[in-house]
Design an enzyme around this catalytic site. Sequence first.
Site, PDB file in Angstrom:
ATOM      1  N   GLN A   1      -5.089  -1.683   9.568  1.00  0.00           N
ATOM      2  CA  GLN A   1      -4.876  -2.989   8.929  1.00  0.00           C
ATOM      3  C   GLN A   1      -5.460  -4.107   9.789  1.00  0.00           C
ATOM      4  O   GLN A   1      -5.218  -4.182  10.993  1.00  0.00           O
ATOM      5  CB  GLN A   1      -3.368  -3.198   8.703  1.00  0.00           C
TER       6      GLN A   1
ATOM      7  N   LYS B   1       0.844  -1.205   0.000  1.00  0.00           N
ATOM      8  CA  LYS B   1       0.000   0.000   0.000  1.00  0.00           C
ATOM      9  C   LYS B   1       0.877   1.252   0.000  1.00  0.00           C
ATOM     10  O   LYS B   1       0.629   2.206  -0.741  1.00  0.00           O
ATOM     11  CB  LYS B   1      -0.946  -0.016   1.216  1.00  0.00           C
TER      12      LYS B   1
ATOM     13  N   ASP C   1     -11.391   2.311   3.762  1.00  0.00           N
ATOM     14  CA  ASP C   1     -11.676   0.875   3.700  1.00  0.00           C
ATOM     15  C   ASP C   1     -13.164   0.613   3.469  1.00  0.00           C
ATOM     16  O   ASP C   1     -13.553  -0.503   3.144  1.00  0.00           O
ATOM     17  CB  ASP C   1     -11.291   0.220   5.038  1.00  0.00           C
TER      18      ASP C   1
END
Length: 292
Positions: free
Chosen positions: A97, A53, A120
């Site tokens: 995460q 990422k 997200d």
Amino acid sequence: MVAQRLDGKACAAEVEEELLIRITACKEKGIKPHLAVIIVGDDPASHVYVGSKVRACERLGIQSTHIELSADSTEEQVRDAIFSLNEQTGLHGILVQSPLPNHMDEEALTDLIDPVKDVDGFHPQNLGRLVQGRLDGMLPCTPSGVMRMLSWAGIETEGKTAVILGRSRIVGMPQSLLLGAKGIDSTVTVAHSRTKNTADLCANADIVIAAVGRPEMVTADWIKEGAVVVDVGINRVDDSTRERGWRLAGDVHPDVASKASWLSPVPGGVGPMTIAMLMENTVRAAEQSYTV
Ligand code: GUN
């Protein structure tokens, strides 16, 4: 039949080209898209994902902030990091995460992210919009990456039967909502660990999306001739023939290529698309910061 490769790497490269134009437009307005990633603990796979990422941000000229907390951090420390990032102007996206260490309540922490920075798409406000069929907001990256890849390959979804293997918060559940949404119009079945006739359900499906985390579980005999098969699994399996002693395997057995019309590879299928969609959500958040 030999399946065509549903090449997420090629599709992601096109998405990134489009994003570069939007990022340039942001910068002309004095805004540099900025993503913050919080990672807690030392799960090796999570560190690999976060590294990818951060590298994608570098490639595209998106600023990234990487916050690493040790596995024995408290939930309060993660909460404080989220609150501080929520307040930071000029920071557009926040991602925590997954998975977090067992002593933390992942959903409760996700709920604290400012929904406009929730790149997200896991905040209840963003998931709620998806349930309402509003597809113009922050959508979870892996399922929206799968949808983008299907559309890029010209794969029809209207009136098709789709089976999703797995009902996770990150993939299976939002994937089922997207495939069944108005305008996409598949008829969706979600199979999970308690489903009794999974193989039969798959054998009747036009589209199978596997997201269960069980190496090569989906075998060729499960698949209808000409079906589209998307492999979201990424599993490490022992392999003594490799120098490192392991290899990556998806949830789909490679022999499925002899039955399917399209099959996404692991690696190089859904993985790059997840990252491309994260970059797109970050750019969208940056654009919204000057249009609202
Ligand atoms: N872990 C595996 N996939 C994801 C994802 O899409 N987002 C986050 N935050 N964690 C993940």
